[in-house]
Write a protein that holds these residues in place. Structure first.
Motif, PDB file in Angstrom:
ATOM      1  N   PRO A 172       0.827  -1.213   0.000  1.00  0.00           N
ATOM      2  CA  PRO A 172       0.000   0.000   0.000  1.00  0.00           C
ATOM      3  C   PRO A 172       0.861   1.262   0.000  1.00  0.00           C
ATOM      4  O   PRO A 172       1.912   1.309   0.638  1.00  0.00           O
ATOM      5  CB  PRO A 172      -0.806  -0.123   1.305  1.00  0.00           C
ATOM      6  N   TYR A 173       0.414   2.271  -0.723  1.00  0.00           N
ATOM      7  CA  TYR A 173       1.169   3.524  -0.842  1.00  0.00           C
ATOM      8  C   TYR A 173       1.222   4.266   0.484  1.00  0.00           C
ATOM      9  O   TYR A 173       0.202   4.455   1.159  1.00  0.00           O
ATOM     10  CB  TYR A 173       0.516   4.420  -1.899  1.00  0.00           C
ATOM     11  N   ARG A 174       2.428   4.673   0.875  1.00  0.00           N
ATOM     12  CA  ARG A 174       2.661   5.565   2.011  1.00  0.00           C
ATOM     13  C   ARG A 174       3.571   6.673   1.500  1.00  0.00           C
ATOM     14  O   ARG A 174       4.637   6.393   0.943  1.00  0.00           O
ATOM     15  CB  ARG A 174       3.312   4.830   3.181  1.00  0.00           C
ATOM     16  N   GLU A 175       3.173   7.926   1.701  1.00  0.00           N
ATOM     17  CA  GLU A 175       3.841   9.014   0.994  1.00  0.00           C
ATOM     18  C   GLU A 175       5.318   9.169   1.313  1.00  0.00           C
ATOM     19  O   GLU A 175       6.087   9.643   0.467  1.00  0.00           O
ATOM     20  CB  GLU A 175       3.101  10.336   1.197  1.00  0.00           C
ATOM     21  N   VAL A 176       5.757   8.761   2.490  1.00  0.00           N
ATOM     22  CA  VAL A 176       7.177   8.797   2.827  1.00  0.00           C
ATOM     23  C   VAL A 176       7.737   7.381   2.950  1.00  0.00           C
ATOM     24  O   VAL A 176       8.777   7.051   2.360  1.00  0.00           O
ATOM     25  CB  VAL A 176       7.411   9.586   4.129  1.00  0.00           C
ATOM     26  N   GLU A 177       7.057   6.538   3.673  1.00  0.00           N
ATOM     27  CA  GLU A 177       7.564   5.197   3.964  1.00  0.00           C
ATOM     28  C   GLU A 177       7.753   4.348   2.712  1.00  0.00           C
ATOM     29  O   GLU A 177       8.659   3.519   2.653  1.00  0.00           O
ATOM     30  CB  GLU A 177       6.622   4.482   4.935  1.00  0.00           C
ATOM     31  N   SER A 178       6.927   4.558   1.683  1.00  0.00           N
ATOM     32  CA  SER A 178       7.040   3.753   0.460  1.00  0.00           C
ATOM     33  C   SER A 178       8.384   3.925  -0.236  1.00  0.00           C
ATOM     34  O   SER A 178       8.793   3.055  -1.030  1.00  0.00           O
ATOM     35  CB  SER A 178       5.924   4.128  -0.529  1.00  0.00           C
ATOM     36  N   PHE A 179       9.093   5.020   0.055  1.00  0.00           N
ATOM     37  CA  PHE A 179      10.338   5.319  -0.652  1.00  0.00           C
ATOM     38  C   PHE A 179      11.548   5.371   0.271  1.00  0.00           C
ATOM     39  O   PHE A 179      12.666   5.619  -0.200  1.00  0.00           O
ATOM     40  CB  PHE A 179      10.193   6.645  -1.401  1.00  0.00           C
ATOM     41  N   ARG A 180      11.329   5.116   1.551  1.00  0.00           N
ATOM     42  CA  ARG A 180      12.430   5.195   2.510  1.00  0.00           C
ATOM     43  C   ARG A 180      13.545   4.204   2.146  1.00  0.00           C
ATOM     44  O   ARG A 180      13.286   3.048   1.813  1.00  0.00           O
ATOM     45  CB  ARG A 180      11.915   4.904   3.924  1.00  0.00           C
ATOM     46  N   ASP A 181      14.789   4.680   2.178  1.00  0.00           N
ATOM     47  CA  ASP A 181      15.974   3.867   1.896  1.00  0.00           C
ATOM     48  C   ASP A 181      16.002   3.343   0.460  1.00  0.00           C
ATOM     49  O   ASP A 181      16.724   2.378   0.160  1.00  0.00           O
ATOM     50  CB  ASP A 181      16.088   2.688   2.872  1.00  0.00           C
ATOM     51  N   LYS A 182      15.257   3.980  -0.452  1.00  0.00           N
ATOM     52  CA  LYS A 182      15.236   3.519  -1.841  1.00  0.00           C
ATOM     53  C   LYS A 182      15.801   4.552  -2.815  1.00  0.00           C
ATOM     54  O   LYS A 182      15.691   4.380  -4.030  1.00  0.00           O
ATOM     55  CB  LYS A 182      13.810   3.151  -2.256  1.00  0.00           C
ATOM     56  N   ALA A 183      16.401   5.619  -2.305  1.00  0.00           N
ATOM     57  CA  ALA A 183      16.991   6.627  -3.196  1.00  0.00           C
ATOM     58  C   ALA A 183      18.053   5.986  -4.079  1.00  0.00           C
ATOM     59  O   ALA A 183      18.866   5.183  -3.618  1.00  0.00           O
ATOM     60  CB  ALA A 183      17.594   7.760  -2.375  1.00  0.00           C
ATOM     61  N   GLY A 184      18.008   6.320  -5.383  1.00  0.00           N
ATOM     62  CA  GLY A 184      18.930   5.730  -6.330  1.00  0.00           C
ATOM     63  C   GLY A 184      18.412   4.447  -6.963  1.00  0.00           C
ATOM     64  O   GLY A 184      19.073   3.881  -7.843  1.00  0.00           O
ATOM     65  N   ARG A 185      17.240   4.002  -6.539  1.00  0.00           N
ATOM     66  CA  ARG A 185      16.631   2.796  -7.101  1.00  0.00           C
ATOM     67  C   ARG A 185      15.324   3.148  -7.793  1.00  0.00           C
ATOM     68  O   ARG A 185      14.786   4.235  -7.605  1.00  0.00           O
ATOM     69  CB  ARG A 185      16.359   1.773  -5.984  1.00  0.00           C
ATOM     70  N   ASN A 186      14.814   2.225  -8.585  1.00  0.00           N
ATOM     71  CA  ASN A 186      13.496   2.369  -9.183  1.00  0.00           C
ATOM     72  C   ASN A 186      12.462   1.633  -8.352  1.00  0.00           C
ATOM     73  O   ASN A 186      12.750   0.593  -7.757  1.00  0.00           O
ATOM     74  CB  ASN A 186      13.476   1.809 -10.607  1.00  0.00           C
ATOM     75  N   VAL A 187      11.263   2.173  -8.309  1.00  0.00           N
ATOM     76  CA  VAL A 187      10.137   1.489  -7.686  1.00  0.00           C
ATOM     77  C   VAL A 187       9.056   1.301  -8.745  1.00  0.00           C
ATOM     78  O   VAL A 187       9.007   2.019  -9.744  1.00  0.00           O
ATOM     79  CB  VAL A 187       9.563   2.270  -6.481  1.00  0.00           C
ATOM     80  N   GLU A 188       8.191   0.339  -8.514  1.00  0.00           N
ATOM     81  CA  GLU A 188       7.061   0.126  -9.404  1.00  0.00           C
ATOM     82  C   GLU A 188       5.810   0.717  -8.768  1.00  0.00           C
ATOM     83  O   GLU A 188       5.374   0.270  -7.707  1.00  0.00           O
ATOM     84  CB  GLU A 188       6.841  -1.364  -9.679  1.00  0.00           C
ATOM     85  N   VAL A 189       5.273   1.722  -9.402  1.00  0.00           N
ATOM     86  CA  VAL A 189       4.035   2.348  -8.946  1.00  0.00           C
ATOM     87  C   VAL A 189       2.898   1.807  -9.803  1.00  0.00           C
ATOM     88  O   VAL A 189       2.921   1.932 -11.032  1.00  0.00           O
ATOM     89  CB  VAL A 189       4.106   3.881  -9.058  1.00  0.00           C
ATOM     90  N   ARG A 190       1.930   1.204  -9.169  1.00  0.00           N
ATOM     91  CA  ARG A 190       0.743   0.728  -9.884  1.00  0.00           C
ATOM     92  C   ARG A 190      -0.361   1.766  -9.708  1.00  0.00           C
ATOM     93  O   ARG A 190      -0.646   2.208  -8.599  1.00  0.00           O
ATOM     94  CB  ARG A 190       0.290  -0.637  -9.379  1.00  0.00           C
ATOM     95  N   LEU A 191      -0.946   2.158 -10.830  1.00  0.00           N
ATOM     96  CA  LEU A 191      -1.949   3.213 -10.801  1.00  0.00           C
ATOM     97  C   LEU A 191      -3.077   2.887 -11.765  1.00  0.00           C
ATOM     98  O   LEU A 191      -2.969   2.016 -12.626  1.00  0.00           O
ATOM     99  CB  LEU A 191      -1.303   4.565 -11.153  1.00  0.00           C
ATOM    100  N   ARG A 192      -4.159   3.607 -11.579  1.00  0.00           N
ATOM    101  CA  ARG A 192      -5.314   3.481 -12.474  1.00  0.00           C
ATOM    102  C   ARG A 192      -5.632   4.862 -13.028  1.00  0.00           C
ATOM    103  O   ARG A 192      -5.811   5.809 -12.277  1.00  0.00           O
ATOM    104  CB  ARG A 192      -6.506   2.901 -11.727  1.00  0.00           C
TER     105      ARG A 192
END
Length: 414
Positions: A172-192
């Motif tokens: 589940p999306y969390r505006e800060v926690e979803s990206f914590r410690d992931k700087a420099g990496r890609n994430v997959e965002v699923r959207l509609r």
């Protein structure tokens, strides 16, 4: 004809640093350090002493009837603080925690007020930063994107205002926690993007964002010129007035940059925060001359910039505080406003750290225009009302489209 102005006030909205006087009221104590500190700061600093009786009654209810104690859970304390602050009925009055983007942006805006804590909060150099993608959302059920900062990773990945965010890396999306410690990496965002449509998976690069610098880049990246009926129409978005160089970026673009040959400019005031000098709108309505300095080598320095060609502005509830004053100055000088009513949030605020390092923003001064006009609770109405429906907007922006049409009309009229 001399342009009407709203005067240069001796403070900066959202950056007001004068401490309030202590009001002679001893509040009840819950025994919880965060709640009690928030109460004391309101009593000592809130600008409207007439609201303190109502505030005190709400505090007593939380302590005596709920009851709130030193052993209350974090969720109970959070709810209680939100309740007592809401009783004041004022803008610039809220608490922000580290799990929100608002927290990081406001800490950077108010960095001088809490300067003694900055290195502790953001070691080693005290520079506010967080891992993110430059996207803001709101949730009243489904979570929809409300803002995508120009040039941000979310913008480059093609995320649009109105997209429904479903998950990040399968969680589940969390505006800060979803990206914590992931700087420099890609994430997959699923959207509609459309109601009932199949989800879309988007790869987005996570960056370490410094809020005020992110806003400056977004202002700069927002600038564009498009051609309509053979006329060049410029556009820029003022995400906030709180950055050190934001207005200078705008001035350079108007005087010597991409907007210098535009025949008219659309100024988008649908921002995030206000701030800035009270006379910021002078760029577009001031009557002092454009002025530049030239040294012996021919290098020019802009000392004063004034835009003399047509302007149309876009407003909505994102135009608040200093941006709201900006909108008002444009309106009284005959510049058409397109969109919806501004936030009605024009007071001067100051920030305080609470014992848990959450941020308490308080309205510490009233804000009055001319001989008694207050925009607090009132806002600025558009000249051309145009609603915007957020869910599944899919890149459609009727307010921008209406501003283009108004500018075409203004230019055709001559």
């Amino acid at each position: 004809m001399r342009a009407r102005t709203v005067g240069s006030l001796p403070f900066i909205f959202l950056l007001f640093l004068t401490t309030g006087h202590a009001f002679a009221l001893e509040p009840p104590r819950s025994g919880h350090p965060v709640f009690d500190r928030a109460v004391q700061l309101v009593v000592d600093n809130f600008h409207d002493t007439a609201a303190l009786d109502r505030f005190a009654a709400t505090v007593r209810h939380e302590i005596e009837d709920v009851p709130l104690t030193a052993k209350s859970s974090q969720a109970e304390v959070d709810r209680a603080i939100d309740t007592i602050l809401a009783s004041l009925g004022a803008s610039h009055t809220a608490r922000f925690k580290r799990d929100t983007i608002d927290y990081f942006e406001l800490v950077d805006i108010f960095r001088f007020a809490i300067r003694n804590d900055m290195r502790r909060l953001f070691p080693p150099d005290g520079e506010v930063n967080y891992a993110g993608i430059g996207m803001v959302t709101q949730s009243t059920g489904p979570r929809f994107v409300t803002d995508v900062y120009d040039g941000s990773p979310a913008d480059r990945a093609g995320i649009l205002v109105g997209d429904e965010i479903l998950s990040v890396d399968g969680a589940p999306y969390r505006e800060v926690e979803s990206f914590r410690d992931k700087a420099g990496r890609n994430v997959e965002v699923r959207l509609r993007r459309q109601a009932g449509a199949e989800p879309i998976a988007v790869k987005v690069a996570v960056e370490r964002l410094r809020p005020l610098r992110t806003f400056e880049r977004a202002i700069e990246n927002s600038v564009k010129v498009t051609e309509h009926d053979g006329r060049r129409i410029g556009y820029l978005r003022l995400w906030t007035l709180s950055t050190a160089d934001g207005l200078d970026i705008v001035a350079r673009e108007l005087a010597t940059g991409r907007l210098k040959d535009a025949e008219g400019v659309i100024v988008d005031l649908r921002g995030r925060w206000g701030g800035g000098p009270a006379d910021a709108a002078e760029l577009f309505v001031g009557d002092t001359p454009t002025f530049r300095l030239i040294n012996r080598n021919g290098k020019e320095t802009l000392a004063n910039v004034r835009w003399r060609r047509p302007v149309v502005a876009i407003i909505d509830e994102g135009a608040r505080s200093g941006l709201e004053l900006f909108a008002y100055a444009l309106k009284v000088n005959g510049i058409p406003l397109v969109g919806t009513r501004t936030a009605g949030a024009l007071l001067a605020g100051r920030a305080y750290l609470l014992p848990d390092d959450s941020l308490l923003e308080l309205a510490v001064s009233d804000a009055v225009i001319d001989e008694g006009l207050r925009l607090e609770g009132r806002g600025v109405e558009p000249d051309i009302p145009v609603p915007f429906s957020l869910p599944y907007a899919a890149g459609k922006d009727p307010q921008f489209d209406a501003a283009i049409e108004e500018m075409r009309r203004v230019l055709a009229k001559g």
